[in-house]
Design an enzyme around this catalytic site. Structure first.
Site, PDB file in Angstrom:
ATOM      1  CB  SER A  65      -0.859  -0.012   1.271  1.00 33.63           C
ATOM      2  OG  SER A  65      -1.497   1.234   1.452  1.00 33.63           O
ATOM      3  CE1 TYR A  75      -3.704  -2.718   5.625  1.00 30.24           C
ATOM      4  CE2 TYR A  75      -3.232  -0.454   4.954  1.00 30.24           C
ATOM      5  CZ  TYR A  75      -3.528  -1.768   4.628  1.00 30.24           C
ATOM      6  OH  TYR A  75      -3.647  -2.132   3.315  1.00 30.24           O
ATOM      7  CE  LYS A  98      -1.385  -4.798   3.522  1.00 31.51           C
ATOM      8  NZ  LYS A  98      -1.634  -6.054   2.805  1.00 31.51           N
ATOM      9  CG  PHE A 132      -0.889   5.429  -4.958  1.00 31.22           C
ATOM     10  CD1 PHE A 132       0.135   4.508  -5.218  1.00 31.22           C
ATOM     11  CD2 PHE A 132      -0.537   6.627  -4.386  1.00 31.22           C
ATOM     12  CE1 PHE A 132       1.469   4.796  -4.922  1.00 31.22           C
ATOM     13  CE2 PHE A 132       0.798   6.936  -4.091  1.00 31.22           C
ATOM     14  CZ  PHE A 132       1.796   6.018  -4.367  1.00 31.22           C
ATOM     15  NE  ARG A 164      -5.557  10.377   0.905  1.00 32.11           N
ATOM     16  CZ  ARG A 164      -5.415  11.521   1.571  1.00 32.11           C
ATOM     17  NH1 ARG A 164      -5.095  12.636   0.924  1.00 32.11           N
ATOM     18  NH2 ARG A 164      -5.585  11.563   2.876  1.00 32.11           N
TER      19      ARG A 164
HETATM   20  P1  NAD Z   1     -10.897  -7.252   1.110  1.00 31.36           P
HETATM   21  O1  NAD Z   1     -11.116  -7.249   2.574  1.00 31.36           O
HETATM   22  O2  NAD Z   1     -12.052  -7.027   0.208  1.00 31.36           O
HETATM   23  O3  NAD Z   1     -10.203  -8.630   0.670  1.00 31.36           O
HETATM   24  C1  NAD Z   1      -9.367  -9.366   1.534  1.00 31.36           C
HETATM   25  C2  NAD Z   1      -9.820 -10.819   1.497  1.00 31.36           C
HETATM   26  O4  NAD Z   1      -8.986 -11.582   2.376  1.00 31.36           O
HETATM   27  C3  NAD Z   1     -11.258 -11.017   1.985  1.00 31.36           C
HETATM   28  O5  NAD Z   1     -11.960 -11.816   1.051  1.00 31.36           O
HETATM   29  C4  NAD Z   1     -11.106 -11.712   3.329  1.00 31.36           C
HETATM   30  O6  NAD Z   1     -12.187 -12.578   3.610  1.00 31.36           O
HETATM   31  C5  NAD Z   1      -9.802 -12.466   3.142  1.00 31.36           C
HETATM   32  N1  NAD Z   1      -9.081 -12.765   4.386  1.00 31.36           N
HETATM   33  C6  NAD Z   1      -8.901 -11.965   5.467  1.00 31.36           C
HETATM   34  N2  NAD Z   1      -8.137 -12.588   6.380  1.00 31.36           N
HETATM   35  C7  NAD Z   1      -7.822 -13.798   5.862  1.00 31.36           C
HETATM   36  C8  NAD Z   1      -7.048 -14.903   6.340  1.00 31.36           C
HETATM   37  N3  NAD Z   1      -6.445 -14.863   7.536  1.00 31.36           N
HETATM   38  N4  NAD Z   1      -6.891 -15.980   5.544  1.00 31.36           N
HETATM   39  C9  NAD Z   1      -7.514 -16.026   4.323  1.00 31.36           C
HETATM   40  N5  NAD Z   1      -8.288 -15.033   3.847  1.00 31.36           N
HETATM   41  C10 NAD Z   1      -8.427 -13.924   4.605  1.00 31.36           C
HETATM   42  O7  NAD Z   1      -9.733  -6.189   0.816  1.00 31.36           O
HETATM   43  P2  NAD Z   1      -9.212  -5.600  -0.557  1.00 31.36           P
HETATM   44  O8  NAD Z   1      -9.589  -4.183  -0.617  1.00 31.36           O
HETATM   45  O9  NAD Z   1      -9.552  -6.490  -1.684  1.00 31.36           O
HETATM   46  O10 NAD Z   1      -7.638  -5.630  -0.284  1.00 31.36           O
HETATM   47  C11 NAD Z   1      -6.845  -6.737  -0.659  1.00 31.36           C
HETATM   48  C12 NAD Z   1      -5.435  -6.496  -0.177  1.00 31.36           C
HETATM   49  O11 NAD Z   1      -4.949  -5.267  -0.696  1.00 31.36           O
HETATM   50  C13 NAD Z   1      -5.300  -6.400   1.347  1.00 31.36           C
HETATM   51  O12 NAD Z   1      -4.099  -7.052   1.734  1.00 31.36           O
HETATM   52  C14 NAD Z   1      -5.202  -4.908   1.592  1.00 31.36           C
HETATM   53  O13 NAD Z   1      -4.481  -4.619   2.765  1.00 31.36           O
HETATM   54  C15 NAD Z   1      -4.462  -4.450   0.353  1.00 31.36           C
HETATM   55  N6  NAD Z   1      -4.727  -3.048   0.009  1.00 31.36           N
HETATM   56  C16 NAD Z   1      -6.014  -2.607  -0.113  1.00 31.36           C
HETATM   57  C17 NAD Z   1      -6.271  -1.271  -0.405  1.00 31.36           C
HETATM   58  C18 NAD Z   1      -7.680  -0.741  -0.492  1.00 31.36           C
HETATM   59  O14 NAD Z   1      -7.861   0.462  -0.312  1.00 31.36           O
HETATM   60  N7  NAD Z   1      -8.683  -1.560  -0.750  1.00 31.36           N
HETATM   61  C19 NAD Z   1      -5.191  -0.400  -0.609  1.00 31.36           C
HETATM   62  C20 NAD Z   1      -3.894  -0.882  -0.501  1.00 31.36           C
HETATM   63  C21 NAD Z   1      -3.670  -2.210  -0.193  1.00 31.36           C
HETATM   64  C1  WQD Z   2      -9.641   9.730   0.793  1.00 30.36           C
HETATM   65  C2  WQD Z   2      -9.900  11.209   1.030  1.00 30.36           C
HETATM   66  C3  WQD Z   2     -10.272  11.764   3.339  1.00 30.36           C
HETATM   67  C4  WQD Z   2     -14.047   9.563   3.763  1.00 30.36           C
HETATM   68  C5  WQD Z   2      -7.027   4.690   3.000  1.00 30.36           C
HETATM   69  C6  WQD Z   2      -5.968   3.951   3.786  1.00 30.36           C
HETATM   70  C7  WQD Z   2      -4.887   3.456   2.869  1.00 30.36           C
HETATM   71  C8  WQD Z   2      -5.449   2.632   1.725  1.00 30.36           C
HETATM   72  C9  WQD Z   2      -6.579   3.335   1.041  1.00 30.36           C
HETATM   73  C10 WQD Z   2      -5.322   0.295   2.273  1.00 30.36           C
HETATM   74  C11 WQD Z   2      -9.187  11.770   2.253  1.00 30.36           C
HETATM   75  C12 WQD Z   2     -11.514  12.032   2.525  1.00 30.36           C
HETATM   76  C13 WQD Z   2     -12.875  10.113   3.266  1.00 30.36           C
HETATM   77  C14 WQD Z   2     -15.131  10.419   4.119  1.00 30.36           C
HETATM   78  C15 WQD Z   2     -13.814  12.315   3.411  1.00 30.36           C
HETATM   79  N1  WQD Z   2      -5.976   1.377   2.174  1.00 30.36           N
HETATM   80  N2  WQD Z   2     -12.757  11.468   3.092  1.00 30.36           N
HETATM   81  N3  WQD Z   2     -14.962  11.766   3.921  1.00 30.36           N
HETATM   82  O1  WQD Z   2      -7.280   7.741   3.745  1.00 30.36           O
HETATM   83  O2  WQD Z   2      -6.271   8.054   1.436  1.00 30.36           O
HETATM   84  O3  WQD Z   2      -6.435   5.806   2.366  1.00 30.36           O
HETATM   85  O4  WQD Z   2      -7.537   3.795   1.993  1.00 30.36           O
HETATM   86  O5  WQD Z   2      -4.149   0.095   2.071  1.00 30.36           O
HETATM   87  O6  WQD Z   2      -4.021   2.706   3.643  1.00 30.36           O
HETATM   88  O7  WQD Z   2      -5.420   4.850   4.737  1.00 30.36           O
HETATM   89  O8  WQD Z   2      -8.512   6.935   1.659  1.00 30.36           O
HETATM   90  O9  WQD Z   2     -10.843   6.914   0.909  1.00 30.36           O
HETATM   91  O10 WQD Z   2     -10.365   6.997   3.398  1.00 30.36           O
HETATM   92  O11 WQD Z   2      -9.912   8.994   1.995  1.00 30.36           O
HETATM   93  O12 WQD Z   2     -13.706  13.520   3.255  1.00 30.36           O
HETATM   94  O13 WQD Z   2     -16.177   9.969   4.581  1.00 30.36           O
HETATM   95  O14 WQD Z   2     -11.311  11.379   1.284  1.00 30.36           O
HETATM   96  O15 WQD Z   2     -10.092  12.733   4.324  1.00 30.36           O
HETATM   97  O16 WQD Z   2      -8.812  13.086   1.952  1.00 30.36           O
HETATM   98  P1  WQD Z   2      -7.096   7.249   2.378  1.00 30.36           P
HETATM   99  P2  WQD Z   2      -9.990   7.396   2.021  1.00 30.36           P
END
Ligand code: NAD
Ligand code: WQD
Length: 345
Positions: A124, A148, A152, A176, A229
């Site tokens: 991330s 978190y 990572k 992102f 963002r």
């Molecule tokens: P998500 O929660 O939709 O998907 C994660 C999946 O992993 C789910 O289906 C959940 O049931 C499964 N899971 C959780 N714990 C588990 C375990 N111990 N064993 C097996 N399965 C398990 O999340 P996502 O948004 O699809 O994110 C996927 C990955 O990408 C995550 O590692 C997350 O940290 C990373 N990531 C997400 C974002 C985002 O904003 N969505 C941003 C950056 C990184």
């Molecule tokens: C985006 C913008 C908020 C909600 C997070 C995690 C990051 C990654 C992605 C996993 C910001 C604003 C948000 C709301 C708002 N996840 N906002 N009202 O914080 O950039 O990233 O998700 O890896 O680790 O930190 O994303 O979508 O929460 O916020 O004004 O109800 O929207 O302040 O400027 P963020 P976000």
């Protein structure tokens, strides 16, 4: 390639399955369904006409991993399984380290036992923390501000050391802000509770599930005062995993890649795009800044362009329109979470 996809029923995993199957990869999903549903995999099967083998199980469990490795014999692993709520990570640090770090170690050990040497990891942009400069490139200091983010970063270090010692390949994809949904409107993001993230929250306001959006601060040092963002369409993000698998087939060692567009948008711009896509009013209320938020961030993704041959193609309008099509067509997402889905198919 035969690809084990941990967390494959989740938001990003499900979209990636579609892209993998589209490129003739064979897939096996390992997921607890803690934050997803096996219904998702049925939708992927329907959409692709493909075979999705699925095992319900935990990435921390050696017996499960040994069975999956023996039965499926993956040539590569795409590791999505993890916990991702920043706020929860601050109150449950051990739970987050256990799943995100111990889960990664257990998976690498199982890969070693099975002779599988390629992994694509869901990292991330949050590993960078407060920007020293923007856009972030991959050499930027890693200084995450949440538990978190630290899980990572630690997992990245472990993967890097493992690749060095084993001669394997670890591709670290630093996502992102993933948004959007599949063009079919049958796959999308389905938050279990009140959405933490901007786009799903806006979508729920647009569909009438929530009264208004709280805009967390309008006095940042950005052009319109709201946070900026680098939003990346989930289908573009999914395709980065296919490109990373191709890369992993011809490279060893660990390599990090930013996966973003390089084009930042503000909260106000996201709301405007969603109003245009949905023709809904989307009321907003300016609220205090959210603790821990930074003003702006964006990716320098040139490394992914040059070395993975990947670049984002979807526009802001695509992000808003696909999210609206998903949310309005599936106002209750995939329905209630059961957590007791099929163990195979
Ligand atoms: P998500 O929660 O939709 O998907 C994660 C999946 O992993 C789910 O289906 C959940 O049931 C499964 N899971 C959780 N714990 C588990 C375990 N111990 N064993 C097996 N399965 C398990 O999340 P996502 O948004 O699809 O994110 C996927 C990955 O990408 C995550 O590692 C997350 O940290 C990373 N990531 C997400 C974002 C985002 O904003 N969505 C941003 C950056 C990184
Ligand atoms: C985006 C913008 C908020 C909600 C997070 C995690 C990051 C990654 C992605 C996993 C910001 C604003 C948000 C709301 C708002 N996840 N906002 N009202 O914080 O950039 O990233 O998700 O890896 O680790 O930190 O994303 O979508 O929460 O916020 O004004 O109800 O929207 O302040 O400027 P963020 P976000």
């Amino acid at each position: 390639m035969r690809v084990l996809v941990t967390g494959g029923a989740g938001y990003i995993g499900s979209h990636t399955l579609v892209e993998l199957l589209g490129q003739a990869h064979e897939v096996c999903v390992l997921d607890t369904y803690d934050n997803s549903s096996p219904v998702v995999l049925d939708r992927v099967r329907k959409l692709t006409n493909g075979t999705v083998t699925a095992v319900q199980g935990d990435v921390r469990h050696d017996d499960t991993l040994n069975t999956v490795m023996a039965d499926f014999a993956p040539e590569a692993v795409v590791h999505f399984a993890g916990l991702k709520a920043v706020g929860d990570s601050m109150t449950n640090p051990l739970g987050y380290y256990d799943v995100n770090v111990n889960g990664t170690i257990a998976l690498l050990r199982a890969m070693d036992r099975a002779g599988c040497g390629r992994i694509i990891f869901s990292s991330s942009a949050t590993v960078y923390g407060e920007p020293v400069y923007l856009p972030y490139d991959e050499a930027h200091l890693l200084n995450p501000t949440s538990v978190y983010g630290r899980t990572k970063m630690v997992a990245e270090h472990i993967l890097t050391d493992w690749a060095q010692a084993s001669g394997g390949t670890a591709v670290l994809l630093r996502y992102f802000n993933p948004v959007g949904a599949h063009a079919s409107a049958t796959l999308g993001e389905d938050p279990a509770d009140v959405p933490n993230n901007l786009m799903p929250f806006i979508a729920q306001v647009a569909v009438g599930k929530r009264a208004h959006l709280n805009v967390f601060g309008d006095d940042y040092d950005t052009p319109d005062g709201t946070g900026q963002r680098d939003y990346i369409h989930v289908v573009d993000l999914a395709r980065a995993h296919v490109a990373a698998l191709d890369y992993a087939a011809t490279h060893t060692g660990a390599r990090a890649f930013n996966i973003g567009t390089g084009q930042p948008y503000s909260v106000q711009q996201m709301v405007a795009a969603f109003r245009a896509a949905s023709h809904q009013p989307i009321p907003v209320v300016v609220a205090p800044r959210r603790a821990g938020d930074i003003a702006a961030m964006q990716a320098d993704s040139r490394r992914a362009q040059v070395e993975l041959g990947w670049r984002a193609t979807h526009t802001l309008d695509d992000m808003a329109a696909s999210t609206w099509a998903w949310q309005s067509g599936n106002p209750d997402g995939y329905g209630p979470r059961t957590g007791d889905g099929d163990t195979s198919s």
